[in-house]
Design a protein around this motif. Structure first.
Motif, mmCIF file in Angstrom:
data_model
loop_
_atom_site.group_PDB
_atom_site.id
_atom_site.type_symbol
_atom_site.label_atom_id
_atom_site.label_comp_id
_atom_site.label_asym_id
_atom_site.label_seq_id
_atom_site.Cartn_x
_atom_site.Cartn_y
_atom_site.Cartn_z
ATOM 1 N N LEU A 200 5.808 12.249 12.477
ATOM 2 C CA LEU A 200 6.957 12.062 11.599
ATOM 3 C C LEU A 200 6.940 13.233 10.633
ATOM 4 N N ILE A 201 7.999 14.008 10.635
ATOM 5 C CA ILE A 201 8.147 15.142 9.714
ATOM 6 C C ILE A 201 9.500 14.974 9.042
ATOM 7 N N ARG A 202 9.480 15.040 7.729
ATOM 8 C CA ARG A 202 10.713 14.886 6.969
ATOM 9 C C ARG A 202 11.023 16.141 6.185
ATOM 10 N N GLY A 203 12.300 16.310 5.911
ATOM 11 C CA GLY A 203 12.739 17.360 5.012
ATOM 12 C C GLY A 203 12.690 16.835 3.591
ATOM 13 N N GLY B 270 6.123 26.465 15.887
ATOM 14 C CA GLY B 270 5.500 27.448 15.008
ATOM 15 C C GLY B 270 5.009 26.858 13.697
ATOM 16 N N LEU B 271 4.794 25.529 13.662
ATOM 17 C CA LEU B 271 4.331 24.857 12.440
ATOM 18 C C LEU B 271 2.822 24.704 12.434
ATOM 19 N N THR B 272 2.213 24.993 11.312
ATOM 20 C CA THR B 272 0.796 24.710 11.112
ATOM 21 C C THR B 272 0.706 23.584 10.096
ATOM 22 N N ILE B 273 0.169 22.461 10.532
ATOM 23 C CA ILE B 273 0.052 21.274 9.693
ATOM 24 C C ILE B 273 -1.420 21.030 9.414
ATOM 25 N N ALA B 274 -1.793 21.087 8.164
ATOM 26 C CA ALA B 274 -3.195 20.884 7.798
ATOM 27 C C ALA B 274 -3.542 19.412 7.664
ATOM 28 N N SER B 275 -2.656 18.648 7.063
ATOM 29 C CA SER B 275 -2.967 17.267 6.728
ATOM 30 C C SER B 275 -2.110 16.306 7.554
ATOM 31 N N LEU B 276 -2.775 15.372 8.207
ATOM 32 C CA LEU B 276 -2.100 14.327 8.962
ATOM 33 C C LEU B 276 -2.607 12.981 8.484
ATOM 34 N N ARG B 277 -1.737 11.977 8.555
ATOM 35 C CA ARG B 277 -2.151 10.615 8.238
ATOM 36 C C ARG B 277 -1.769 9.727 9.416
ATOM 37 N N PHE B 278 -2.732 8.966 9.916
ATOM 38 C CA PHE B 278 -2.497 8.059 11.030
ATOM 39 C C PHE B 278 -1.562 6.935 10.595
ATOM 40 N N PHE C 116 0.243 7.684 19.908
ATOM 41 C CA PHE C 116 -0.096 7.779 18.490
ATOM 42 C C PHE C 116 1.063 8.393 17.716
ATOM 43 N N VAL C 117 1.241 7.956 16.476
ATOM 44 C CA VAL C 117 2.194 8.601 15.570
ATOM 45 C C VAL C 117 1.459 8.895 14.268
ATOM 46 N N PHE C 118 1.604 10.136 13.812
ATOM 47 C CA PHE C 118 0.987 10.605 12.578
ATOM 48 C C PHE C 118 2.062 11.044 11.600
ATOM 49 N N ASP C 119 1.777 10.903 10.330
ATOM 50 C CA ASP C 119 2.619 11.444 9.276
ATOM 51 C C ASP C 119 2.195 12.888 9.053
ATOM 52 N N ALA C 120 3.114 13.813 9.320
ATOM 53 C CA ALA C 120 2.832 15.233 9.093
ATOM 54 C C ALA C 120 3.475 15.721 7.804
ATOM 55 N N GLY C 121 4.037 14.798 7.016
ATOM 56 C CA GLY C 121 4.492 15.135 5.689
ATOM 57 C C GLY C 121 5.923 15.619 5.595
ATOM 58 N N VAL C 122 6.186 16.251 4.461
ATOM 59 C CA VAL C 122 7.520 16.731 4.106
ATOM 60 C C VAL C 122 7.493 18.249 4.113
ATOM 61 N N LEU C 123 8.448 18.839 4.813
ATOM 62 C CA LEU C 123 8.564 20.299 4.817
ATOM 63 C C LEU C 123 9.448 20.735 3.668
ATOM 64 N N SER C 124 9.052 21.809 3.018
ATOM 65 C CA SER C 124 9.913 22.381 1.987
ATOM 66 C C SER C 124 11.150 22.967 2.666
ATOM 67 N N THR C 125 12.158 23.237 1.869
ATOM 68 C CA THR C 125 13.378 23.848 2.398
ATOM 69 C C THR C 125 13.056 25.178 3.068
#
Length: 165
Positions: A28-31, A73-81, A99-108
């Protein structure tokens, strides 16, 4: 006793004969505006959560990081199960652990720099959640709905065919 060749051979035989599971790992990636990122695969109809299948002996969190890097081309350091779904055999497929992980919020800025970098993805787009969910295949939509609820309530879930137990 560790290192005993006959014991290692016995264990190797058991390992070779045990069932193998397919493993998918999505994110899950959000803006910044709360919209959900979906990708449009070239090898099937419809939209998906970003991610994909784990390779042999690859941890699910490593698989989703690799897929995000290769495809967007995304590098995600932190994931949450968030959740895992056991999906029964269907069609030509054996069972699956999804599996689904939270990959956080991307900046604009991060979102603007992202682009499909793999022939498997034709495009990506941020959708309002209410628009995104109907675009997903049924099984993935069930996982996404549960994963989004975990974002709100904080307790990871085990699912069986998309239904929380």
């Amino acid at each position: 006793m560790p290192g005993d060749p006959s014991r290692d051979a016995y264990l190797a035989e058991g390992n070779a004969n045990q069932a193998r599971k397919r493993v998918a790992a999505d994110a899950l990636i959000r803006g910044e505006d709360g919209r959900l990122l979906l990708v449009n695969p070239t090898y099937k109809a419809g939209w998906d959560l970003p991610g994909g299948m784990a390779e042999e002996n690859e941890a699910p969190e490593d698989a989703v990081r690799r897929e995000l890097r290769e495809e967007l081309g995304l590098t995600i350091a932190s994931l949450r199960f968030l959740c895992v779904d056991w999906v029964e055999p269907h069609g030509p497929w054996d069972d699956l652990l999804g599996f689904v992980f939270d990959a956080g919020v991307l900046s604009t800025e991060q979102a603007a720099q992202m682009k499909p970098s793999d022939e498997e993805i034709s495009e990506h787009h941020f959708f309002e959640v209410s628009e995104a969910l109907p675009l997903l295949p049924d099984r993935q939509r069930a996982r996404a709905v549960n994963a989004l609820q975990v974002l709100d309530y904080g307790v990871p879930r085990y699912l069986r065919n998309g239904v929380a137990l």
